[in-house]
Design an enzyme around this catalytic site. Structure first.
Site, short mmCIF file in Angstrom:
data_model
loop_
_atom_site.label_atom_id
_atom_site.label_comp_id
_atom_site.label_asym_id
_atom_site.label_seq_id
_atom_site.Cartn_x
_atom_site.Cartn_y
_atom_site.Cartn_z
N ASN A 54 0.82 -1.21 0.00
CA ASN A 54 0.00 0.00 0.00
C ASN A 54 0.85 1.26 0.00
O ASN A 54 0.32 2.37 0.10
CB ASN A 54 -0.94 0.02 1.21
CG ASN A 54 -2.18 -0.81 0.95
OD1 ASN A 54 -2.52 -1.09 -0.19
ND2 ASN A 54 -2.86 -1.20 2.01
N HIS A 142 -15.11 0.44 5.25
CA HIS A 142 -14.02 -0.27 5.94
C HIS A 142 -14.39 -0.61 7.39
O HIS A 142 -15.17 0.10 8.03
CB HIS A 142 -12.77 0.62 5.93
CG HIS A 142 -11.56 -0.06 6.44
ND1 HIS A 142 -11.05 0.20 7.69
CD2 HIS A 142 -10.75 -0.99 5.89
CE1 HIS A 142 -9.95 -0.53 7.87
NE2 HIS A 142 -9.75 -1.27 6.79
N GLU A 185 -16.48 5.96 1.43
CA GLU A 185 -15.08 6.04 1.00
C GLU A 185 -15.06 6.65 -0.40
O GLU A 185 -16.02 6.47 -1.16
CB GLU A 185 -14.44 4.65 0.96
CG GLU A 185 -14.37 3.99 2.32
CD GLU A 185 -13.81 2.57 2.27
OE1 GLU A 185 -12.99 2.26 1.38
OE2 GLU A 185 -14.20 1.76 3.13
N SER A 189 -11.26 -0.01 -1.26
CA SER A 189 -9.96 -0.66 -1.26
C SER A 189 -9.93 -2.01 -1.95
O SER A 189 -8.90 -2.40 -2.48
CB SER A 189 -9.47 -0.82 0.17
OG SER A 189 -10.34 -1.65 0.90
N ASP A 214 -13.88 8.92 3.76
CA ASP A 214 -12.59 8.26 3.97
C ASP A 214 -11.86 8.27 2.62
O ASP A 214 -12.30 7.63 1.68
CB ASP A 214 -12.88 6.83 4.47
CG ASP A 214 -11.67 5.92 4.55
OD1 ASP A 214 -10.81 6.00 3.67
OD2 ASP A 214 -11.62 5.08 5.47
N HIS A 217 -7.53 5.58 0.41
CA HIS A 217 -6.88 5.01 -0.78
C HIS A 217 -6.73 6.04 -1.90
O HIS A 217 -6.45 5.66 -3.04
CB HIS A 217 -7.65 3.78 -1.26
CG HIS A 217 -7.59 2.68 -0.25
ND1 HIS A 217 -6.51 1.83 -0.15
CD2 HIS A 217 -8.43 2.35 0.75
CE1 HIS A 217 -6.70 1.00 0.86
NE2 HIS A 217 -7.86 1.29 1.44
N LYS A 248 -0.23 5.10 3.26
CA LYS A 248 -0.34 4.56 1.90
C LYS A 248 0.30 5.55 0.91
O LYS A 248 1.49 5.45 0.65
CB LYS A 248 -1.79 4.23 1.60
CG LYS A 248 -2.35 3.22 2.62
CD LYS A 248 -3.75 2.78 2.30
CE LYS A 248 -4.47 2.11 3.44
NZ LYS A 248 -3.81 1.00 4.12
N1 PMP Z 1 -9.89 3.12 5.81
C1 PMP Z 1 -9.73 2.26 4.79
C2 PMP Z 1 -10.68 2.34 3.65
C3 PMP Z 1 -8.69 1.32 4.81
O1 PMP Z 1 -8.55 0.46 3.80
C4 PMP Z 1 -7.80 1.29 5.91
C5 PMP Z 1 -6.65 0.29 6.05
N2 PMP Z 1 -6.12 -0.25 5.02
C6 PMP Z 1 -8.01 2.19 6.95
C7 PMP Z 1 -9.06 3.09 6.88
C8 PMP Z 1 -7.09 2.21 8.12
O2 PMP Z 1 -5.94 2.94 7.83
P1 PMP Z 1 -4.55 2.63 8.57
O3 PMP Z 1 -3.92 1.48 7.85
O4 PMP Z 1 -3.79 3.91 8.47
O5 PMP Z 1 -4.90 2.29 9.98
#
Ligand code: PMP
Length: 410
Positions: A54, A142, A185, A189, A214, A217, A248
């Site tokens: 990522n 998520h 989002e 993801s 969110d 990504h 990421k």
């Molecule tokens: N939101 C989404 C859509 C994610 O995919 C992720 C983790 N991959 C997170 C939040 C959490 O982020 P972090 O890895 O910084 O804890």
């Protein structure tokens, strides 16, 4: 009566995970800073090419980022020394929050130790404290958003994924005087698809709802300065609160929210996940600031990633690899079975020196298990050809893959 046997309980649960092919095995990696996409896998003793990181823009190994982090490590030491409230706020934190607010065109931003904590802390506080709040949540949100919403105790309405007609129906059915939070989002993801952000903003305006997006990504990756999909689509001022990660596109660790002075200050004052946890190390923050400066000013990594993604997708299509037609940098290749996904990724690792982690339930629904392939600007044409040739060879060995992949499309 027999007493509860903890050991047997754990063993039975783990045996079940093994049986379903869902037992998680970590690759024990030593990433090479110089190449950025290769690592020594200590389990196999092999050098592998990573195709599932990522660190989308390879900022984690960018020389400016490493220099900035090393400089701050010498200057500030290894840790922050406390929570933000008690001795943990360094000048680096103050500057990064200012710069993140500027990135998103907002008045204020607030750092958390991860994107997960940012979602969990912000949503659980907003949902708990906004009186009579109803939270509208996309079906594919998520786990960190789901958990935050659950812990808020607010009434929750799940709308069908990216279906703003369904969202509209649900918004219309709620008392117009109640506070409403729409959580979604910008780039999902696991399928790599984008939200209909403009339509959601229109609905939020019509129903006086608060928009919480969110952009985990998407930050760093889309928009002229890397603020994400809202920037790309000219919607920065129509979103009330942004949430992002620093792990990421920005290559390091941490999460944040950005919004109005009052909204961010409210979360700062009420969210236990912010108040009671130590601050990010200043050296990490300094590295992130270097990545952020670079990505605000220079579009080269974004353009390189877009070119690499387009070329990989074209090669996959030419070779009939069952990739979902995602519009983003995320390339999901459908498998449709956990044990088969594991067998395929084991073969990729051991025979071809390619590391891709299988994605299973509960991260994706059962029957839609997949490889989640993420190109970076550092992958070459040759890396791409090797990956596609390996997938073609493996398809010959596992004829079941072809049948299952067809049914696995979400
Ligand atoms: N939101 C989404 C859509 C994610 O995919 C992720 C983790 N991959 C997170 C939040 C959490 O982020 P972090 O890895 O910084 O804890």
């Amino acid at each position: 009566m027999t007493l509860f046997n903890y050991q047997d309980f754990f063993t039975n649960e783990l045996t079940q995970l093994h049986r379903e092919g869902r037992y998680r095995v970590f690759a024990d990696l030593e990433r090479e800073t110089r190449s950025g996409i290769h690592a020594l896998d200590h389990r196999t003793g092999k050098r592998v090419t990573i195709w599932c990181s990522n660190d989308y823009l390879s900022m984690g190994v960018h020389p400016d980022v490493i220099t900035a982090a090393l400089g701050a490590l010498e200057h500030y030491g290894a840790g922050a020394g406390g929570t933000r409230n008690i001795s943990g706020t360094s000048h680096e934190h103050v500057l990064l929050e200012r710069e993140l607010a500027d990135l998103h065109g907002k008045q204020s931003a607030l750092l958390f130790t991860s994107g997960y904590v940012a979602n969990d802390a912000a949503l659980s506080s907003l949902g708990r404290l906004l009186p009579g709040c109803v939270i509208f949540s996309d079906a594919l949100n998520h786990a960190s958003m789901i958990e935050g919403i659950r812990r808020s105790g607010a009434e929750k309405r799940v709308f069908a994924h990216n279906d703003w007609h369904d969202l509209e129906r649900q918004l219309a059915s709620v008392d117009p005087h109640r506070p409403k939070l729409i959580c979604f989002e910008s780039c999902y993801s696991m399928d790599g698809d984008f939200a209909p952000m403009e339509a959601i903003c229109d609905l939020a305006e019509k129903h006086t709802a608060f928009t919480y997006v969110d952009e985990v990504h998407a930050v760093g990756l889309y928009g002229a300065r890397g603020a994400g999909i809202a920037e790309r689509d000219g919607l920065l001022d129509r979103i009330d609160m942004f949430q992002g990660t620093l792990s990421k596109g920005f290559g390091a660790m941490g999460g944040y929210i950005a919004g109005s002075l009052e909204a961010v200050d409210f979360v700062r004052g009420f969210a236990p996940g912010f108040i009671f946890s130590s601050a990010l190390p200043p050296c990490v923050v300094a590295g992130i600031r270097a990545a952020l400066h670079h990505l605000k000013e220079d579009d080269t990594p974004r353009r390189a990633l877009a070119r690499r993604t387009a070329s990989l997708k074209a090669k996959m299509q030419a070779n009939a690899i069952p990739a979902l037609p995602s519009p983003s940098h995320i390339v999901p290749v459908m498998i449709g079975d956990a044990a088969l996904a594991k067998a395929i990724t084991d073969r990729l690792m051991v025979e071809h020196g390619i590391y891709i982690q299988p994605i299973n339930y509960p991260t994706v629904p059962r029957g839609t298990e997949r490889l989640r392939i993420t190109p970076t600007p550092l992958h070459t044409d040759e890396d791409e050809d090797t990956l596609v040739a390996a997938l073609v060879a493996i398809r010959q060995e596992f004829p079941r893959w072809r049948e299952l992949a067809q049914a696995a499309r979400p």
